[in-house]
Design a protein around this motif. Structure first.
Motif, PDB file in Angstrom:
ATOM      1  N   GLY A  10      11.514 -38.573 -10.165  1.00 32.85           N
ATOM      2  CA  GLY A  10      12.940 -38.280 -10.320  1.00 32.85           C
ATOM      3  C   GLY A  10      13.619 -39.422 -11.047  1.00 32.85           C
ATOM      4  N   ALA A  15      18.172 -43.137  -9.821  1.00 32.82           N
ATOM      5  CA  ALA A  15      16.861 -43.787  -9.940  1.00 32.82           C
ATOM      6  C   ALA A  15      16.920 -45.042 -10.810  1.00 32.82           C
ATOM      7  N   ASP A  37      12.172 -33.332 -16.449  1.00 30.45           N
ATOM      8  CA  ASP A  37      13.046 -33.339 -17.626  1.00 30.45           C
ATOM      9  C   ASP A  37      12.504 -34.396 -18.606  1.00 30.45           C
ATOM     10  N   ALA A  72      12.965 -39.946  -5.720  1.00 30.44           N
ATOM     11  CA  ALA A  72      14.390 -40.129  -6.038  1.00 30.44           C
ATOM     12  C   ALA A  72      14.990 -38.855  -6.615  1.00 30.44           C
ATOM     13  N   SER A  77      13.887 -30.694  -3.592  1.00 26.46           N
ATOM     14  CA  SER A  77      12.452 -30.951  -3.764  1.00 26.46           C
ATOM     15  C   SER A  77      11.882 -31.912  -2.713  1.00 26.46           C
ATOM     16  N   HIS A  78      12.711 -32.435  -1.806  1.00 29.66           N
ATOM     17  CA  HIS A  78      12.227 -33.495  -0.908  1.00 29.66           C
ATOM     18  C   HIS A  78      11.055 -33.048  -0.026  1.00 29.66           C
ATOM     19  N   LYS A  96      17.986 -39.943   0.535  1.00 28.77           N
ATOM     20  CA  LYS A  96      18.851 -39.119   1.378  1.00 28.77           C
ATOM     21  C   LYS A  96      19.466 -38.047   0.486  1.00 28.77           C
ATOM     22  N   PHE A 125      22.833 -47.586   3.086  1.00 24.17           N
ATOM     23  CA  PHE A 125      24.154 -48.162   3.363  1.00 24.17           C
ATOM     24  C   PHE A 125      24.102 -49.191   4.500  1.00 24.17           C
ATOM     25  N   HIS A 180      25.741 -41.305   5.315  1.00 23.56           N
ATOM     26  CA  HIS A 180      25.646 -42.773   5.372  1.00 23.56           C
ATOM     27  C   HIS A 180      26.560 -43.318   6.478  1.00 23.56           C
ATOM     28  N   ILE A 289      26.528 -50.967  -3.251  1.00 22.67           N
ATOM     29  CA  ILE A 289      25.425 -50.019  -3.050  1.00 22.67           C
ATOM     30  C   ILE A 289      24.164 -50.567  -3.729  1.00 22.67           C
TER      31      ILE A 289
HETATM   32  P1  NAD Z   1      19.879 -36.424 -10.588  1.00 22.34           P
HETATM   33  O1  NAD Z   1      20.009 -34.945 -10.641  1.00 22.34           O
HETATM   34  O2  NAD Z   1      20.658 -37.247 -11.571  1.00 22.34           O
HETATM   35  O3  NAD Z   1      18.339 -36.848 -10.743  1.00 22.34           O
HETATM   36  C1  NAD Z   1      17.305 -36.168 -10.115  1.00 22.34           C
HETATM   37  C2  NAD Z   1      16.143 -36.118 -11.071  1.00 22.34           C
HETATM   38  O4  NAD Z   1      15.007 -35.576 -10.388  1.00 22.34           O
HETATM   39  C3  NAD Z   1      16.381 -35.221 -12.297  1.00 22.34           C
HETATM   40  O5  NAD Z   1      16.136 -35.957 -13.473  1.00 22.34           O
HETATM   41  C4  NAD Z   1      15.414 -34.056 -12.104  1.00 22.34           C
HETATM   42  O6  NAD Z   1      14.904 -33.544 -13.340  1.00 22.34           O
HETATM   43  C5  NAD Z   1      14.316 -34.714 -11.278  1.00 22.34           C
HETATM   44  N1  NAD Z   1      13.536 -33.779 -10.444  1.00 22.34           N
HETATM   45  C6  NAD Z   1      14.006 -32.899  -9.525  1.00 22.34           C
HETATM   46  N2  NAD Z   1      12.985 -32.264  -8.915  1.00 22.34           N
HETATM   47  C7  NAD Z   1      11.840 -32.747  -9.468  1.00 22.34           C
HETATM   48  C8  NAD Z   1      10.463 -32.497  -9.241  1.00 22.34           C
HETATM   49  N3  NAD Z   1      10.058 -31.602  -8.334  1.00 22.34           N
HETATM   50  N4  NAD Z   1       9.569 -33.173  -9.974  1.00 22.34           N
HETATM   51  C9  NAD Z   1       9.971 -34.077 -10.898  1.00 22.34           C
HETATM   52  N5  NAD Z   1      11.260 -34.363 -11.154  1.00 22.34           N
HETATM   53  C10 NAD Z   1      12.196 -33.715 -10.444  1.00 22.34           C
HETATM   54  O7  NAD Z   1      20.219 -36.849  -9.107  1.00 22.34           O
HETATM   55  P2  NAD Z   1      20.736 -38.279  -8.597  1.00 22.34           P
HETATM   56  O8  NAD Z   1      22.216 -38.309  -8.671  1.00 22.34           O
HETATM   57  O9  NAD Z   1      19.950 -39.363  -9.225  1.00 22.34           O
HETATM   58  O10 NAD Z   1      20.383 -38.156  -7.038  1.00 22.34           O
HETATM   59  C11 NAD Z   1      19.053 -38.209  -6.578  1.00 22.34           C
HETATM   60  C12 NAD Z   1      19.091 -38.419  -5.083  1.00 22.34           C
HETATM   61  O11 NAD Z   1      19.664 -39.701  -4.837  1.00 22.34           O
HETATM   62  C13 NAD Z   1      19.967 -37.406  -4.332  1.00 22.34           C
HETATM   63  O12 NAD Z   1      19.291 -36.984  -3.177  1.00 22.34           O
HETATM   64  C14 NAD Z   1      21.233 -38.186  -4.003  1.00 22.34           C
HETATM   65  O13 NAD Z   1      21.852 -37.769  -2.797  1.00 22.34           O
HETATM   66  C15 NAD Z   1      20.680 -39.582  -3.858  1.00 22.34           C
HETATM   67  N6  NAD Z   1      21.669 -40.649  -4.072  1.00 22.34           N
HETATM   68  C16 NAD Z   1      21.615 -41.670  -3.199  1.00 22.34           C
HETATM   69  C17 NAD Z   1      22.513 -42.709  -3.302  1.00 22.34           C
HETATM   70  C18 NAD Z   1      22.412 -43.835  -2.300  1.00 22.34           C
HETATM   71  O14 NAD Z   1      23.219 -44.734  -2.268  1.00 22.34           O
HETATM   72  N7  NAD Z   1      21.406 -43.808  -1.443  1.00 22.34           N
HETATM   73  C19 NAD Z   1      23.489 -42.711  -4.306  1.00 22.34           C
HETATM   74  C20 NAD Z   1      23.490 -41.647  -5.212  1.00 22.34           C
HETATM   75  C21 NAD Z   1      22.565 -40.623  -5.090  1.00 22.34           C
END
Ligand code: NAD
Ligand code: 89Y
Length: 343
Positions: A10, A15, A37, A72, A77-78, A96, A125, A180, A289
């Motif tokens: 991801g 990420a 992607d 990530a 997909s988790h 998360k 967090f 969080h 963060i």
């Molecule tokens: P995003 O949509 O920008 O990125 C997700 C990526 O995963 C995409 O590029 C997508 O193509 C890829 N993907 C999805 N399923 C896949 C699979 N099966 N195989 C390969 N690639 C796959 O999302 P994001 O904003 O980066 O968020 C990702 C996660 O991070 C979410 O669960 C979000 O809640 C979490 N997040 C956490 C924090 C934090 O502080 N912990 C902050 C922001 C986001």
């Protein structure tokens, strides 16, 4: 000691932070990345100089050559990816929200337990510098036994530009951000036995709730309020600060905007600046963060090496995730939910 090799699945918005942090973490580095992607795969691969690139996670696991996987992707997909890691006997970090439902989350914990691999939820967090500072103040006994708390995150920040999917889901703030805040409430005041929640949507351009007020009964008898909002327009935007109020038998703690920590007790008042560090790759206001991303990833490596349980292990996170489900159930039914019965 040989460094651990990791693979990341991801390569999206968040990420990038994880990839920067992996460069700083001692004892591990990323050897392979995966995203379905191709553009995102190329951007992250080129930016971080990763040659091994996959569009399919199964193919990456089949090639192997890594000691852990960092998932990530977004929540859909988790479960499939954590179970894939378990089948391949690879320890996993999962972003998360851990899962779509508590029963999925329980199945993921069970799959990793049976496979004998570590599972940590990237619940970062609680690793923020100001949150750690509050926990330390409590542990010194500065305010005696806490009996009441407020954990507050109220903002008008536009999170939808970076994460457009947040506007589309039936569920929004509790699942995305409140998760969080609920975890911080558990980290500071302990596990929760019952919960009552009210939600509403203020922003007409999104689908889910953007305001939630949650009353928690902690197992130790303390009461707390978790209040979160992305519909709150203030003169000075606090994103992404969690503010805290704690009342104890011997004093009070206040964590106020601008990372100011005030501890009051019979000895007087101490005021400390508990601002997070601005890491070389970080940018304001996200630096709070971003620093916690580095901290949790270092914790992952340290505990994996020791064979010790992670602070936010899958098993621990079930207790936070249950609060998310309980909050939606409570708001829908107008009832108090027995959290213990869900676990
Ligand atoms: P995003 O949509 O920008 O990125 C997700 C990526 O995963 C995409 O590029 C997508 O193509 C890829 N993907 C999805 N399923 C896949 C699979 N099966 N195989 C390969 N690639 C796959 O999302 P994001 O904003 O980066 O968020 C990702 C996660 O991070 C979410 O669960 C979000 O809640 C979490 N997040 C956490 C924090 C934090 O502080 N912990 C902050 C922001 C986001
Ligand atoms: O996705 C969310 C998170 O985990 O931290 C802040 C955020 O990026 C937006 O609410």
């Amino acid at each position: 000691m040989t460094e651990l090799k990791g693979a990341l699945i991801g390569c999206g918005f968040f990420a990038i932070n994880q990839m920067h942090a992996w460069r700083d973490v001692e004892g591990a580095y990323i050897v392979a990345i995966c995203d379905r992607d191709p553009e995102r795969l190329k951007t992250v691969g080129d930016q971080f100089g990763i040659e091994r690139r996959y569009s399919d996670a199964e193919a990456m696991f089949a090639d192997g050559g890594f000691d852990f996987v960092d998932i990530a992707t977004t929540v859909e997909s988790h479960r499939a990816l954590v179970e894939m890691a378990a089948r391949n006997r690879v320890p996993a970090i999962c972003q998360k929200p851990f899962a779509k439902t508590l029963s999925d989350a329980k199945a993921m914990v069970e799959a990793c337990r049976k496979a004998g691999v570590a599972l940590m939820v990237h619940e970062n967090f609680r690793w923020q510098t100001p949150i750690q500072a509050v926990r330390k103040a409590l542990e010194t006994g500065a305010i005696g036994t806490p009996f009441w708390g407020r954990f507050s995150f109220r903002s008008g920040y536009d999170v939808f530009s970076g994460q457009p999917y947040l506007a589309e889901g039936e569920r929004f703030i509790i699942e995305d951000l409140g998760i969080h805040t609920l975890d911080i409430a558990r980290y500071i005041l302990g596990d929760v036995s019952a919960l009552t929640a009210r939600t509403r949507r203020v922003n007409p351009r999104i689908r889910g709730e953007d305001v939630a007020t949650i009353l928690l009964d902690h197992e130790n008898g303390a009461t707390s309020v978790v209040d979160v909002s992305y519909a709150t327009k203030l003169s000075k935007e606090p994103f992404p600060e969690t503010l805290m109020e704690l009342d104890g038998s011997e004093g009070t703690i206040r964590l106020t905007q601008g990372y100011r920590l005030e501890v009051n007790n019979a000895q007087g008042t101490t005021i400390a600046d508990v601002s997070p560090k601005l890491l070389s790759w970080a940018s304001r206001p996200w630096h709070n963060i971003q620093e916690s991303v580095y901290a949790i990833q270092q914790h992952w490596v340290d505990q994996l090496r020791r064979g010790a349980e992670h602070s936010t292990s899958g098993a621990d996170n079930l207790k936070t995730f249950a609060l998310v489900e309980a909050a939606y159930d409570s708001a829908a039914q107008g009832k108090t939910i027995d959290v213990g019965a869900m676990l």
